[in-house]
Scaffold this motif. Structure first.
Motif, PDB file in Angstrom:
ATOM      1  N   ILE A 115     122.260  10.239 -33.929  1.00 42.52           N
ATOM      2  CA  ILE A 115     121.510  10.550 -32.720  1.00 42.52           C
ATOM      3  C   ILE A 115     120.020  10.459 -33.019  1.00 42.52           C
ATOM      4  O   ILE A 115     119.528  11.032 -33.991  1.00 42.52           O
ATOM      5  CB  ILE A 115     121.870  11.955 -32.201  1.00 42.52           C
ATOM      6  CG1 ILE A 115     123.359  11.980 -31.825  1.00 42.52           C
ATOM      7  CG2 ILE A 115     120.988  12.343 -31.009  1.00 42.52           C
ATOM      8  CD1 ILE A 115     123.892  13.331 -31.478  1.00 42.52           C
ATOM      9  N   ASP A 116     119.315   9.724 -32.166  1.00 41.69           N
ATOM     10  CA  ASP A 116     117.863   9.575 -32.251  1.00 41.69           C
ATOM     11  C   ASP A 116     117.255  10.562 -31.254  1.00 41.69           C
ATOM     12  O   ASP A 116     117.508  10.456 -30.049  1.00 41.69           O
ATOM     13  CB  ASP A 116     117.486   8.135 -31.895  1.00 41.69           C
ATOM     14  CG  ASP A 116     116.022   7.810 -32.099  1.00 41.69           C
ATOM     15  OD1 ASP A 116     115.169   8.691 -31.868  1.00 41.69           O
ATOM     16  OD2 ASP A 116     115.729   6.657 -32.467  1.00 41.69           O
ATOM     17  N   VAL A 117     116.487  11.531 -31.742  1.00 39.50           N
ATOM     18  CA  VAL A 117     115.948  12.577 -30.871  1.00 39.50           C
ATOM     19  C   VAL A 117     114.524  12.295 -30.392  1.00 39.50           C
ATOM     20  O   VAL A 117     113.862  13.181 -29.859  1.00 39.50           O
ATOM     21  CB  VAL A 117     116.032  13.980 -31.544  1.00 39.50           C
ATOM     22  CG1 VAL A 117     117.470  14.392 -31.742  1.00 39.50           C
ATOM     23  CG2 VAL A 117     115.254  14.026 -32.854  1.00 39.50           C
ATOM     24  N   ARG A 118     114.079  11.053 -30.544  1.00 36.31           N
ATOM     25  CA  ARG A 118     112.752  10.701 -30.026  1.00 36.31           C
ATOM     26  C   ARG A 118     112.804  10.592 -28.502  1.00 36.31           C
ATOM     27  O   ARG A 118     113.876  10.521 -27.899  1.00 36.31           O
ATOM     28  CB  ARG A 118     112.282   9.374 -30.623  1.00 36.31           C
ATOM     29  CG  ARG A 118     112.065   9.446 -32.127  1.00 36.31           C
ATOM     30  CD  ARG A 118     111.647   8.112 -32.711  1.00 36.31           C
ATOM     31  NE  ARG A 118     112.705   7.127 -32.504  1.00 36.31           N
ATOM     32  CZ  ARG A 118     112.495   5.817 -32.414  1.00 36.31           C
ATOM     33  NH1 ARG A 118     111.274   5.315 -32.494  1.00 36.31           N
ATOM     34  NH2 ARG A 118     113.512   4.986 -32.233  1.00 36.31           N
ATOM     35  N   GLU A 119     111.648  10.554 -27.897  1.00 36.52           N
ATOM     36  CA  GLU A 119     111.547  10.384 -26.446  1.00 36.52           C
ATOM     37  C   GLU A 119     111.972   8.963 -26.069  1.00 36.52           C
ATOM     38  O   GLU A 119     111.864   8.038 -26.887  1.00 36.52           O
ATOM     39  CB  GLU A 119     110.117  10.653 -25.979  1.00 36.52           C
ATOM     40  CG  GLU A 119     109.705  12.108 -26.142  1.00 36.52           C
ATOM     41  CD  GLU A 119     110.565  13.054 -25.306  1.00 36.52           C
ATOM     42  OE1 GLU A 119     110.814  12.764 -24.118  1.00 36.52           O
ATOM     43  OE2 GLU A 119     111.001  14.086 -25.860  1.00 36.52           O
ATOM     44  N   PRO A 120     112.456   8.764 -24.830  1.00 36.58           N
ATOM     45  CA  PRO A 120     112.950   7.436 -24.422  1.00 36.58           C
ATOM     46  C   PRO A 120     111.954   6.295 -24.641  1.00 36.58           C
ATOM     47  O   PRO A 120     112.343   5.203 -25.066  1.00 36.58           O
ATOM     48  CB  PRO A 120     113.264   7.620 -22.935  1.00 36.58           C
ATOM     49  CG  PRO A 120     113.630   9.064 -22.826  1.00 36.58           C
ATOM     50  CD  PRO A 120     112.699   9.771 -23.794  1.00 36.58           C
ATOM     51  N   HIS A 121     110.660   6.534 -24.379  1.00 34.18           N
ATOM     52  CA  HIS A 121     109.692   5.445 -24.577  1.00 34.18           C
ATOM     53  C   HIS A 121     109.564   5.075 -26.055  1.00 34.18           C
ATOM     54  O   HIS A 121     109.345   3.911 -26.383  1.00 34.18           O
ATOM     55  CB  HIS A 121     108.327   5.799 -23.972  1.00 34.18           C
ATOM     56  CG  HIS A 121     107.601   6.889 -24.689  1.00 34.18           C
ATOM     57  ND1 HIS A 121     107.826   8.232 -24.438  1.00 34.18           N
ATOM     58  CD2 HIS A 121     106.654   6.847 -25.663  1.00 34.18           C
ATOM     59  CE1 HIS A 121     107.041   8.959 -25.217  1.00 34.18           C
ATOM     60  NE2 HIS A 121     106.328   8.148 -25.984  1.00 34.18           N
ATOM     61  N   LEU A 142     114.898  15.325 -28.101  1.00 36.26           N
ATOM     62  CA  LEU A 142     115.063  16.590 -28.799  1.00 36.26           C
ATOM     63  C   LEU A 142     115.385  17.753 -27.869  1.00 36.26           C
ATOM     64  O   LEU A 142     116.335  18.495 -28.112  1.00 36.26           O
ATOM     65  CB  LEU A 142     113.820  16.914 -29.629  1.00 36.26           C
ATOM     66  CG  LEU A 142     113.878  18.229 -30.403  1.00 36.26           C
ATOM     67  CD1 LEU A 142     115.028  18.251 -31.394  1.00 36.26           C
ATOM     68  CD2 LEU A 142     112.552  18.490 -31.105  1.00 36.26           C
ATOM     69  N   GLN A 143     114.623  17.933 -26.803  1.00 31.67           N
ATOM     70  CA  GLN A 143     114.874  19.086 -25.926  1.00 31.67           C
ATOM     71  C   GLN A 143     116.255  18.998 -25.290  1.00 31.67           C
ATOM     72  O   GLN A 143     116.965  19.994 -25.197  1.00 31.67           O
ATOM     73  CB  GLN A 143     113.798  19.223 -24.853  1.00 31.67           C
ATOM     74  CG  GLN A 143     113.897  20.531 -24.091  1.00 31.67           C
ATOM     75  CD  GLN A 143     113.834  21.751 -25.014  1.00 31.67           C
ATOM     76  OE1 GLN A 143     112.890  21.928 -25.772  1.00 31.67           O
ATOM     77  NE2 GLN A 143     114.846  22.605 -24.962  1.00 31.67           N
ATOM     78  N   SER A 184     109.561  10.391 -37.947  1.00 36.23           N
ATOM     79  CA  SER A 184     109.228  10.626 -39.354  1.00 36.23           C
ATOM     80  C   SER A 184     110.122  11.639 -40.057  1.00 36.23           C
ATOM     81  O   SER A 184     110.065  11.774 -41.264  1.00 36.23           O
ATOM     82  CB  SER A 184     107.772  11.099 -39.459  1.00 36.23           C
ATOM     83  OG  SER A 184     107.628  12.345 -38.797  1.00 36.23           O
ATOM     84  N   GLY A 185     110.915  12.376 -39.307  1.00 33.80           N
ATOM     85  CA  GLY A 185     111.816  13.361 -39.904  1.00 33.80           C
ATOM     86  C   GLY A 185     111.556  14.792 -39.489  1.00 33.80           C
ATOM     87  O   GLY A 185     112.369  15.669 -39.749  1.00 33.80           O
ATOM     88  N   ARG A 186     110.460  15.070 -38.844  1.00 32.55           N
ATOM     89  CA  ARG A 186     110.144  16.453 -38.465  1.00 32.55           C
ATOM     90  C   ARG A 186     111.006  16.943 -37.300  1.00 32.55           C
ATOM     91  O   ARG A 186     111.636  17.988 -37.394  1.00 32.55           O
ATOM     92  CB  ARG A 186     108.668  16.581 -38.126  1.00 32.55           C
ATOM     93  CG  ARG A 186     108.272  18.009 -37.781  1.00 32.55           C
ATOM     94  CD  ARG A 186     106.767  18.176 -37.791  1.00 32.55           C
ATOM     95  NE  ARG A 186     106.367  19.453 -37.281  1.00 32.55           N
ATOM     96  CZ  ARG A 186     106.393  20.588 -37.972  1.00 32.55           C
ATOM     97  NH1 ARG A 186     106.827  20.574 -39.209  1.00 32.55           N
ATOM     98  NH2 ARG A 186     106.002  21.717 -37.431  1.00 32.55           N
ATOM     99  N   ARG A 187     111.031  16.208 -36.197  1.00 32.37           N
ATOM    100  CA  ARG A 187     111.848  16.632 -35.048  1.00 32.37           C
ATOM    101  C   ARG A 187     113.329  16.636 -35.410  1.00 32.37           C
ATOM    102  O   ARG A 187     114.074  17.543 -35.016  1.00 32.37           O
ATOM    103  CB  ARG A 187     111.607  15.724 -33.837  1.00 32.37           C
ATOM    104  CG  ARG A 187     110.282  15.974 -33.162  1.00 32.37           C
ATOM    105  CD  ARG A 187     110.035  14.986 -32.050  1.00 32.37           C
ATOM    106  NE  ARG A 187     109.632  13.705 -32.633  1.00 32.37           N
ATOM    107  CZ  ARG A 187     109.319  12.619 -31.936  1.00 32.37           C
ATOM    108  NH1 ARG A 187     109.406  12.639 -30.621  1.00 32.37           N
ATOM    109  NH2 ARG A 187     108.936  11.518 -32.535  1.00 32.37           N
TER     110      ARG A 187
END
Length: 122
Positions: free
Chosen positions: A42-48, A63-64, A87-90
């Protein structure tokens, strides 16, 4: 070994990082690449961010949204989650929340940035 309970503190020798006082497991890009089919990713970045580039076949759940749905445990019952962000933080925050809910998960070390450095053609 001594370490500090701070967000993002590295425990590289044991394949883990500390996020919000919790030790979370990490997986290197090379190890992940070799065993991708063994994980639900799962990629938790924002859609853009996801639309600008992502690992093929990876689901995007910002993420949210991921944090809101985590208690429903709608993940593959026999696969460990690998969570990725830029980068790994979220993703580290998401993995620490998985731990709270008893969901096996790993943080992709270095995130999508490391993936791109290691596999620039996809």
């Amino acid at each position: 070994m001594s370490w500090t309970k701070a967000a993002g503190t590295s425990l590289n020798s044991v394949g883990a990082n500390v996020y919000f006082g919790m030790i979370v497991q990490t997986i290197t890009v090379a190890e992940f690449h070799q065993h991708m089919v063994d994980y639900e990713v799962i990629d938790v970045r924002e859609p853009h961010e996801y639309d600008d580039g992502h690992i093929s076949g990876v689901k995007n759940i910002p993420l949210q949204d991921f944090l809101d749905m985590i208690s429903s445990k709608t993940f593959h019952p026999k696969k460990t989650l690998v969570i990725v962000c830029r980068s790994g933080r979220r993703s580290g925050m998401a993995v620490s929340e998985c731990m709270v809910h008893g969901i096996p998960a790993k943080n992709l070390k270095g995130g999508f940035e490391e993936w791109c450095r290691s596999y620039p053609n996809g």
